[in-house]
Design a protein around this motif. Structure first.
Motif, PDB file in Angstrom:
ATOM      1  N   GLY A 196      55.750  56.723  54.184  1.00 35.85           N
ATOM      2  CA  GLY A 196      54.480  56.050  53.895  1.00 35.85           C
ATOM      3  C   GLY A 196      53.690  56.806  52.839  1.00 35.85           C
ATOM      4  N   LEU A 197      52.857  56.079  52.120  1.00 40.98           N
ATOM      5  CA  LEU A 197      52.046  56.694  51.065  1.00 40.98           C
ATOM      6  C   LEU A 197      50.765  57.283  51.639  1.00 40.98           C
ATOM      7  CD1 LEU A 197      52.070  53.961  48.233  1.00 40.98           C
ATOM      8  CD2 LEU A 197      53.606  55.929  48.466  1.00 40.98           C
ATOM      9  N   HIS A 198      50.297  58.331  50.977  1.00 39.49           N
ATOM     10  CA  HIS A 198      48.970  58.877  51.270  1.00 39.49           C
ATOM     11  C   HIS A 198      48.086  58.468  50.102  1.00 39.49           C
ATOM     12  CE1 HIS A 198      50.782  62.284  53.956  1.00 39.49           C
ATOM     13  NE2 HIS A 198      51.050  61.075  54.396  1.00 39.49           N
ATOM     14  N   ILE A 199      47.162  57.567  50.367  1.00 40.10           N
ATOM     15  CA  ILE A 199      46.338  57.071  49.261  1.00 40.10           C
ATOM     16  C   ILE A 199      44.866  57.471  49.454  1.00 40.10           C
ATOM     17  CG2 ILE A 199      47.939  55.178  48.791  1.00 40.10           C
ATOM     18  CD1 ILE A 199      45.865  53.254  50.036  1.00 40.10           C
ATOM     19  N   VAL A 200      44.086  57.237  48.420  1.00 42.24           N
ATOM     20  CA  VAL A 200      42.654  57.589  48.471  1.00 42.24           C
ATOM     21  C   VAL A 200      41.835  56.411  47.945  1.00 42.24           C
ATOM     22  CG1 VAL A 200      43.051  60.080  48.137  1.00 42.24           C
ATOM     23  CG2 VAL A 200      42.724  58.590  46.139  1.00 42.24           C
ATOM     24  N   THR A 201      40.534  56.512  48.105  1.00 48.65           N
ATOM     25  CA  THR A 201      39.652  55.504  47.526  1.00 48.65           C
ATOM     26  C   THR A 201      39.167  56.003  46.167  1.00 48.65           C
ATOM     27  OG1 THR A 201      38.959  54.873  49.724  1.00 48.65           O
ATOM     28  CG2 THR A 201      37.563  54.139  47.920  1.00 48.65           C
ATOM     29  N   ALA A 202      39.247  55.137  45.175  1.00 50.48           N
ATOM     30  CA  ALA A 202      38.792  55.513  43.828  1.00 50.48           C
ATOM     31  C   ALA A 202      37.267  55.527  43.781  1.00 50.48           C
ATOM     32  CB  ALA A 202      39.334  54.510  42.817  1.00 50.48           C
ATOM     33  N   LYS A 203      36.752  56.426  42.968  1.00 50.93           N
ATOM     34  CA  LYS A 203      35.305  56.463  42.761  1.00 50.93           C
ATOM     35  C   LYS A 203      34.888  55.268  41.893  1.00 50.93           C
ATOM     36  CE  LYS A 203      33.503  59.608  40.221  1.00 50.93           C
ATOM     37  NZ  LYS A 203      33.518  60.761  39.427  1.00 50.93           N
ATOM     38  N   THR A 204      35.748  54.902  40.959  1.00 53.35           N
ATOM     39  CA  THR A 204      35.478  53.771  40.060  1.00 53.35           C
ATOM     40  C   THR A 204      35.487  52.460  40.844  1.00 53.35           C
ATOM     41  OG1 THR A 204      36.672  54.990  38.358  1.00 53.35           O
ATOM     42  CG2 THR A 204      36.322  52.633  37.954  1.00 53.35           C
ATOM     43  N   ARG A 205      34.439  51.680  40.710  1.00 52.47           N
ATOM     44  CA  ARG A 205      34.376  50.369  41.375  1.00 52.47           C
ATOM     45  C   ARG A 205      35.129  49.330  40.565  1.00 52.47           C
ATOM     46  NH1 ARG A 205      33.007  53.170  44.825  1.00 52.47           N
ATOM     47  NH2 ARG A 205      31.240  52.963  46.210  1.00 52.47           N
ATOM     48  N   LYS A 206      35.481  48.232  41.223  1.00 54.50           N
ATOM     49  CA  LYS A 206      36.101  47.122  40.489  1.00 54.50           C
ATOM     50  C   LYS A 206      35.058  46.433  39.617  1.00 54.50           C
ATOM     51  CE  LYS A 206      39.166  44.016  41.383  1.00 54.50           C
ATOM     52  NZ  LYS A 206      40.342  44.380  40.577  1.00 54.50           N
ATOM     53  N   ASN A 207      35.526  45.896  38.497  1.00 52.58           N
ATOM     54  CA  ASN A 207      34.630  45.096  37.665  1.00 52.58           C
ATOM     55  C   ASN A 207      33.959  44.041  38.532  1.00 52.58           C
ATOM     56  OD1 ASN A 207      35.143  46.222  35.110  1.00 52.58           O
ATOM     57  ND2 ASN A 207      36.996  44.998  34.862  1.00 52.58           N
ATOM     58  N   TYR A 208      32.709  43.803  38.252  1.00 56.87           N
ATOM     59  CA  TYR A 208      31.939  42.761  38.935  1.00 56.87           C
ATOM     60  C   TYR A 208      32.625  41.405  38.682  1.00 56.87           C
ATOM     61  CZ  TYR A 208      27.983  39.483  39.266  1.00 56.87           C
ATOM     62  OH  TYR A 208      27.184  38.424  39.544  1.00 56.87           O
ATOM     63  N   VAL A 209      32.841  40.655  39.756  1.00 56.50           N
ATOM     64  CA  VAL A 209      33.583  39.384  39.664  1.00 56.50           C
ATOM     65  C   VAL A 209      32.949  38.418  38.654  1.00 56.50           C
ATOM     66  CG1 VAL A 209      34.293  37.330  40.978  1.00 56.50           C
ATOM     67  CG2 VAL A 209      34.553  39.586  41.977  1.00 56.50           C
ATOM     68  N   GLY A 210      31.629  38.481  38.566  1.00 56.89           N
ATOM     69  CA  GLY A 210      30.917  37.601  37.624  1.00 56.89           C
ATOM     70  C   GLY A 210      31.106  38.011  36.173  1.00 56.89           C
ATOM     71  N   ALA A 211      31.643  39.225  35.960  1.00 61.49           N
ATOM     72  CA  ALA A 211      31.903  39.661  34.579  1.00 61.49           C
ATOM     73  C   ALA A 211      33.354  39.377  34.211  1.00 61.49           C
ATOM     74  CB  ALA A 211      31.597  41.147  34.433  1.00 61.49           C
ATOM     75  N   ILE A 212      34.274  39.829  35.042  1.00 59.34           N
ATOM     76  CA  ILE A 212      35.699  39.538  34.800  1.00 59.34           C
ATOM     77  C   ILE A 212      36.317  39.073  36.108  1.00 59.34           C
ATOM     78  CG2 ILE A 212      37.963  40.440  34.149  1.00 59.34           C
ATOM     79  CD1 ILE A 212      36.688  42.300  32.233  1.00 59.34           C
ATOM     80  N   ASN A 213      36.825  37.879  36.109  1.00 62.80           N
ATOM     81  CA  ASN A 213      37.479  37.334  37.291  1.00 62.80           C
ATOM     82  C   ASN A 213      38.771  38.116  37.558  1.00 62.80           C
ATOM     83  OD1 ASN A 213      39.094  35.802  38.987  1.00 62.80           O
ATOM     84  ND2 ASN A 213      38.395  33.857  38.149  1.00 62.80           N
ATOM     85  N   PRO A 214      38.919  38.704  38.757  1.00 64.84           N
ATOM     86  CA  PRO A 214      40.108  39.530  39.032  1.00 64.84           C
ATOM     87  C   PRO A 214      41.406  38.723  39.038  1.00 64.84           C
ATOM     88  CG  PRO A 214      38.842  39.175  41.039  1.00 64.84           C
ATOM     89  CD  PRO A 214      38.031  38.617  39.917  1.00 64.84           C
ATOM     90  N   ASN A 215      41.302  37.397  39.037  1.00 66.01           N
ATOM     91  CA  ASN A 215      42.515  36.585  39.025  1.00 66.01           C
ATOM     92  C   ASN A 215      43.055  36.313  37.628  1.00 66.01           C
ATOM     93  OD1 ASN A 215      43.510  36.070  41.717  1.00 66.01           O
ATOM     94  ND2 ASN A 215      41.380  35.458  42.047  1.00 66.01           N
ATOM     95  N   ILE A 216      42.377  36.850  36.630  1.00 64.97           N
ATOM     96  CA  ILE A 216      42.938  36.786  35.281  1.00 64.97           C
ATOM     97  C   ILE A 216      43.778  38.051  35.113  1.00 64.97           C
ATOM     98  CG2 ILE A 216      42.449  36.712  32.815  1.00 64.97           C
ATOM     99  CD1 ILE A 216      39.648  35.562  33.549  1.00 64.97           C
ATOM    100  N   LYS A 217      45.076  37.890  34.983  1.00 69.50           N
ATOM    101  CA  LYS A 217      45.933  39.070  34.786  1.00 69.50           C
ATOM    102  C   LYS A 217      45.950  39.363  33.293  1.00 69.50           C
ATOM    103  CE  LYS A 217      50.233  40.989  36.595  1.00 69.50           C
ATOM    104  NZ  LYS A 217      49.720  42.278  37.044  1.00 69.50           N
TER     105      LYS A 217
END
Ligand code: PXG
Length: 290
Positions: A131-152
């Motif tokens: 199993g992986l040992h992962i962490v939480t990034a300090k960087t937040r995701k782009n605000y959905v209203g700025a860039i839709n996360p469903n656009i690859k």
């Protein structure tokens, strides 16, 4: 034999596969892509990848100058040309060469299309066993209203910054939170947890609708496992019985530690392993043959 890259309708040697420095894909990350995988000459979920590519392109008002069926054929031709049984396919459509301004109307119509097929770089076996040992990034995701996360899109800087946060902590993946602290996804994978026998994944309006994620949800349904899209804070992940990530490259990979906290009993969970086995079976029969 040198690998052949499909570039705007022609096959060229890998060393000669070049695009303009004026291409807006490079200048602005203005373009879309798909990462696709084949198993024993079957392209997994090819139609779903093509559909997502065309909807990403439509979302950025990029008209792909090839029909979906001819571009699909080009993907299969690229695999055949390179004689790869198990491959990673990178299908990219950029806005094309333009001038030095942002205006996409100044770019060549239909953009620039290329397809790379290569061997797939897999996570080491050890990761699936431990199993992986992962962490939480300090960087937040782009605000959905700025860039839709469903656009690859080709603009992955947000994810790269989060990846760097993970690398600083020696983690192979990092969880990205929304601007209001909900778990969204990882830098190149979706996330699931198992709690009291049911599966939970973040809502797909705050993360990319992963094709592997979708496949897992379908497998779960056939196994009568409850699946729910749910807004979750980090504490829900910490308190999960099991956790795993899904993605074209990773398939289904267990997570046994998050931010230093042990998940479940610290070993890959039973349901995670069961889903991974079922996923493997699916890749043997579900796909477009070449
Ligand atoms: N979230 C993000 C942000 C992704 O980029 C996924 C989820 C999983 O989606 P799929 O459809 O693959 O189940 C992705 C996919 C690469 C690479 O080369 C990245 C992805 C896929 C394939 C290769 O790093 N990201």
């Amino acid at each position: 034999m040198e690998r052949k890259v499909y570039l705007n309708g022609k096959f060229v040697d890998k060393s000669k596969a070049k695009i303009s420095v004026f291409d807006h894909g490079l200048l602005y990350g203005d373009g879309v892509f798909e990462g696709i995988r084949s198993y024993s000459r079957l392209v997994f979920k090819l139609r779903e990848h093509m559909d997502r590519l065309y909807s990403s392109a439509a979302a950025i008002k990029l008209k792909i100058h090839m029909s979906k069926s001819s571009l699909t054929k080009a993907v299969l031709d690229t695999l055949n040309k390179n004689d790869l049984d198990n491959a990673y396919i990178r299908l990219v459509v950029t806005r094309g060469p333009g001038d030095l301004g942002l205006d996409p109307r100044k770019c060549r119509r239909g953009g620039c299309i290329f397809i790379i097929a290569d061997k797939i770089a897999l996570y080491p076996r050890k990761c699936y066993e431990k199993g992986l040992h992962i962490v939480t990034a300090k960087t937040r995701k782009n605000y959905v209203g700025a860039i839709n996360p469903n656009i690859k899109s080709l603009n992955y800087l947000n994810n790269i910054l989060a990846k760097i946060d993970g690398i600083k902590k020696k983690a192979p993946e990092a969880i990205m939170l929304t601007d209001n602290n909900y778990v969204a996804e990882c830098t190149g994978d979706n996330i699931f947890i198992v709690k009291r026998g049911a599966l939970f994944t973040p809502p797909r309006n705050i993360s990319l609708r992963g094709i592997t994620q979708q496949a897992v949800m379908e497998i779960a349904k056939t196994k009568k496992i409850k699946v729910k899209e749910k807004n979750m804070r980090l504490n829900k992940i910490y308190a999960a019985n099991e956790c795993f990530l899904t993605g074209t490259a990773a398939e289904i990979i267990p997570v046994t530690k998050v931010d230093g906290r042990i998940i479940g009993n610290g070993k890959p969970g039973r349901m995670t392993c069961e889903l991974h086995a079922a996923f493997h079976e699916l890749t043997k029969k579900d796909g477009k043959r070449y």
